[in-house]
Design a protein around this motif. Structure first.
Motif, PDB file in Angstrom:
ATOM      1  N   CYS A 463       1.170  -1.064  -0.051  1.00  0.00           N
ATOM      2  CA  CYS A 463      -0.443  -0.121  -0.168  1.00  0.00           C
ATOM      3  C   CYS A 463       0.762   1.592   0.114  1.00  0.00           C
ATOM      4  CB  CYS A 463      -0.614  -0.223   1.345  1.00  0.00           C
ATOM      5  SG  CYS A 463      -2.029   1.933   1.640  1.00  0.00           S
ATOM      6  N   ASN A 465       0.156   4.004   1.327  1.00  0.00           N
ATOM      7  CA  ASN A 465      -0.058   4.591   2.518  1.00  0.00           C
ATOM      8  C   ASN A 465       0.146   3.955   3.654  1.00  0.00           C
ATOM      9  OD1 ASN A 465      -1.674   6.556   0.407  1.00  0.00           O
ATOM     10  ND2 ASN A 465      -2.972   5.260   0.815  1.00  0.00           N
ATOM     11  N   CYS A 466      -0.073   2.678   3.520  1.00  0.00           N
ATOM     12  CA  CYS A 466       0.480   2.133   4.579  1.00  0.00           C
ATOM     13  C   CYS A 466       1.615   0.851   4.457  1.00  0.00           C
ATOM     14  CB  CYS A 466      -0.998   0.988   5.070  1.00  0.00           C
ATOM     15  SG  CYS A 466      -2.136   2.628   5.250  1.00  0.00           S
ATOM     16  N   CYS A 483      -6.260  -2.025  -0.044  1.00  0.00           N
ATOM     17  CA  CYS A 483      -5.600  -2.061   1.410  1.00  0.00           C
ATOM     18  C   CYS A 483      -6.502  -2.647   2.623  1.00  0.00           C
ATOM     19  CB  CYS A 483      -4.807  -1.331   1.667  1.00  0.00           C
ATOM     20  SG  CYS A 483      -4.625  -0.660   3.795  1.00  0.00           S
ATOM     21  N   CYS A 486      -6.412   1.442   5.107  1.00  0.00           N
ATOM     22  CA  CYS A 486      -7.051   2.680   4.284  1.00  0.00           C
ATOM     23  C   CYS A 486      -7.745   2.495   3.459  1.00  0.00           C
ATOM     24  CB  CYS A 486      -5.328   3.814   3.804  1.00  0.00           C
ATOM     25  SG  CYS A 486      -4.782   3.199   2.340  1.00  0.00           S
TER      26      CYS A 486
END
Ligand code: ADP
Ligand code: ZN
Length: 748
Positions: A463, A465-466, A483, A486
């Motif tokens: 991901c 973002n993560c 994900c 998120c």
């Protein structure tokens, strides 16, 4: 000046002091909502104290409007919120927010209309005395009051306050009439029934059935505690299928009979509608239901009914602990070990623990029920702090399911590395299908595959973002990677993004793949899946549950959702695809969760006349939480786990506070965390608690932010809380980047 202290809906803020303008008669009571200015806007807050103080030289701003003449929140609930805010280091307004029904902080919250009607007294004042109502003293009526009363006397059902206001009668006039008993006020709306619309669970309850000896003994003990009318906590530790619900019902009946009310808390009503339905059939319209699947309007209606005292029994999830019952005498927390009692955003409270605090304040019996109690509750039970009531056997002497372990290492050696359903489990499912019995298959992982990688260059899909890899899901248009933290998602491309090689491969498996494999292997069987993805649409969950209960599904595959307190008598086999899913997590509760999940899911088998069996696939057949779960030996698990917690100094041996610091960069988060920890240290030495960290959180990045965490461990929570609070107070710009979790359930 007349000052009040008002909790406002601003995160982490302490109550603010306001002046009540002279135009308002009296002081708004504690628990009343008021509209107050903050900066350039106005918000709806709640009066939490009258003896407000002012800093030297500060001018309080005025309350803009008083919305309630009577407490909206009961003063006892305001006090409960005060405790929650302090204990969990949240703002008072955050805590007040969870106690209010949805929508009550919007300016137009009260769509419900207030209706005013003349009382017999009021009528007599206008039309003359009757024997039942001697003439009241009407000389003191003002012309406006007299006009209002005349208007009302003409209309038997009364008039909405808004209509009266349009005709020039102010609320103040009505209030004065009400104070003299000449008019009565009531709130009116159509009450929606939360049971309507949703598929009803058929519950046949045999009122006169005899309790088993064990149930009777447990019931007698608890009745004795309830009759004492004093605060006490009892752990009702009964194996799966031991008939705890029946005990709750009788206890509730008894406490209602004594004129006090009952609060029954359940983890997720949608997942176990039968408990709510049983209470509904036993108590009829005196039951209110409070849970998040209801619409705001429905919740609001129910809340108002409780507030008006029309309700004896409230059944609800976590936030029902704030239900406005006047005098609860019994609070039951069913499946008290369930992690859904913990709210994972501010205020990060634990519903069970708040229930105990509420029970203490109202002198109630608090019953914690579970087949797999939390370490905390069992610890308190064996130490004598709680009463310990045990049900060791299932009703009607039905045996617990026999649990068989399948060592997947051996399975891989014999059958190759792609095996998901072992020979033993496959054969057992086939047998059940032939006998027309039902099967539950658990895999606590959603999706089709757990990762995508390139066979040529090894690139994986993470991901953006993560710090987790994306899970593959099967979508109508092809493969999608998503994900689970998120919700970021992308199409899985045909070739590698890095090296362009067409060798993308999927690894790992989730519920979707199990469903597919079962369908292929047993084409005649009716297979369905129950996980967060499959029940996203409103109504699908109840539909699935009632189809399974009605025998229209043979095999139900799912995540931990299928392990919750369901009572499906035709299930004789439970298969666990991988017992190891939670074990690898860097979380001190991993073993406890695994033990609970396995014991609970095995407990779904053999609840009817036929004996049940559970088949558990694992790579670690020797792991103690798997071993003792097989024997369903709770005390053995507790001893073993407590030794581990003692050695590592984890709860329940110590109290723990977790703080996560978020930052745009890792360095920023780490720097802030280091600052806080350094400031905490002198205090930690003085008050003798430990500060551990800072260190990168296991989930190092989440929703685009870097995360660093540290822990406080010690025996006196208040010292730790105060130290942390003091330090954070010196760093005001940092507060919003720090998440403090007191008694954390999960430390990822
Ligand atoms: P638990 O919550 O302890 O797992 P339940 O309350 O769901 O167990 O009860 C298990 C089953 O046993 C239910 O179907 C319930 O109706 C039934 N049952 C409970 N008590 C009795 C009893 N005294 N006699 C016969 N059946 C009972
Ligand atoms: Zn993500």
């Amino acid at each position: 000046m007349r000052l009040v202290s008002v909790a406002v809906p601003v995160p982490y803020l302490d109550p603010l002091t306001y002046n009540v303008p002279a135009s308002y008669p009296g002081l708004p009571p504690i628990g009343a909502r008021v509209r107050v200015p903050i900066g350039s806007r106005t918000v709806i807050g709640c009066v939490v104290a009258h003896d407000a103080s002012l800093g030297a030289g500060t001018e309080p701003r005025d309350v803009a409007a008083v919305l309630d003449e009577e407490p909206f929140l009961l003063p006892a609930i305001v006090e409960l919120c005060r405790w929650v805010a302090e204990y969990y280091m949240a703002g008072f307004g955050d805590a007040i927010g969870v106690a209010m029904p949805p929508g009550s902080r919007r300016a137009d919250a009260f769509k419900t209309q207030r209706v005013i009607a003349a009382t017999a007294h009021g009528l007599a004042a206008i039309v003359g005395a009757t024997p039942a109502s001697p003439l009241p003293d009407v000389r003191a009526l003002t012309p406006k009051q007299r006009e209002a009363l005349e208007m009302l006397a003409a209309i038997p059902g009364g008039l909405p306050a808004s209509v009266l206001r349009d005709r020039g009668i102010s609320t103040d006039v009505l209030r004065r009439l009400a104070a003299r008993g000449l008019v009565a006020r009531r709130d009116e709306r159509d009450e929606r029934d939360p049971f309507e619309g949703a598929a009803r669970m058929d519950v046949a309850r045999d009122d006169n059935r005899l309790l088993t000896g064990e149930q009777q003994a447990a019931s007698d003990t608890l009745a004795g505690l309830a009759d004492a009318g004093r605060f006490r906590v009892a752990l009702l530790h009964g194996v799966t299928g031991s008939g705890k619900t029946e005990i709750y019902l009788r206890l509730a009946d008894r406490v209602c009979g004594s004129g006090r009310q009952v609060l029954l808390m359940v983890p997720e009503i949608a997942l176990t509608p039968s408990v709510a339905a049983l209470f509904r059939s036993a108590f009829g319209t005196r039951v209110a239901i409070q849970h998040s699947a209801l619409s705001d309007g429905e919740r609001h209606d129910q809340w108002q009914r409780i507030r008006r005292g029309e309700i004896d029994v409230v059944v609800g999830t976590r936030s029902a602990v704030f239900a406005p019952l006047a005098n609860p005498g019994l609070i039951i927390v069913d499946e008290e070990h369930d992690s859904s009692y913990k709210q994972e955003d501010s205020p990060r409270y634990h519903g069970r623990d708040v229930a105990i605090v509420r029970g203490r304040a109202s002198g109630a019996l608090v019953v914690l029920g579970s087949a797999t109690p939390s370490m905390e509750s069992y610890h308190n039970a064996v130490s004598g702090k709680y009463s310990h009531v045990v049900l060791e056997r299932r009703v009607l002497d039905r045996p617990l399911a026999a649990v068989r372990l399948v060592n997947m290492r051996e399975e891989y050696a014999d059958e190759g590395p792609d095996v998901v359903i072992s020979r033993a489990l496959g054969a057992a499912i086939e047998e059940r299908l032939e006998r027309r019995e039902q099967v539950l298959v658990l895999l606590n992982r959603r999706g089709y595959a757990t990762a995508v990688f390139c066979r040529q260059c090894g690139d994986t899909f993470e991901c953006p973002n993560c710090s987790v890899s994306l899970t593959v899901h099967r979508a109508r248009a092809g493969w999608r990677a998503r994900c689970h933290y998120c919700n970021y998602s992308m199409d899985v491309p045909k070739s590698c993004r890095t090296c362009a090689a067409p060798y993308l491969e999927q690894a790992g498996f989730g519920t979707e793949k199990i469903e597919q494999q079962l369908c292929e292997r047993f084409p005649a069987a009716r297979v369905s899946r129950m996980d967060r993805d499959s029940v996203r649409r409103k109504g699908t969950l109840t539909a699935l549950l009632s189809k399974f209960a009605g025998g229209e599904i043979d095999v139900l595959v799912g995540t931990q959702m299928i392990a919750k307190g369901h009572d499906f008598p035709r299930v004789t086999l439970v298969g666990v695809i991988s017992a190891d899913v939670g074990l690898g997590l860097a979380d001190f509760r991993a073993a406890e969760r695994t033990f609970q999940l396995l014991t609970q899911v095995a407990g779904r088998a053999g609840r009817g006349e036929r004996t049940g069996e559970a088949i558990v696939q694992t790579l670690y057949p020797q792991h103690y939480s798997i071993q003792v779960a097989c024997r369903q030996d709770y005390p053995a698990f507790f001893e073993k786990e407590l030794t581990y917690r003692r050695g590592m100094r984890y709860p329940p041996v110590v109290a723990m506070i977790n703080a996560v610091i978020r930052g745009r960069t890792f360095e920023e988060a780490m720097q802030t965390a280091t600052d806080i920890v350094r400031r905490l240290e002198p205090c930690a030495t003085r008050a003798r608690f430990l500060v551990l960290g800072p260190a990168p959180a296991p989930l190092g990045r989440l929703r685009g932010e870097h995360r660093v965490q540290f822990f406080l461990k010690g025996t006196r929570r208040a010292d730790m809380r105060n130290a942390l609070k003091d330090v954070l107070a010196t760093m005001p710009d940092v507060r919003r980047r720090v998440t403090v979790d007191v008694d954390p359930l999960s430390v990822l």
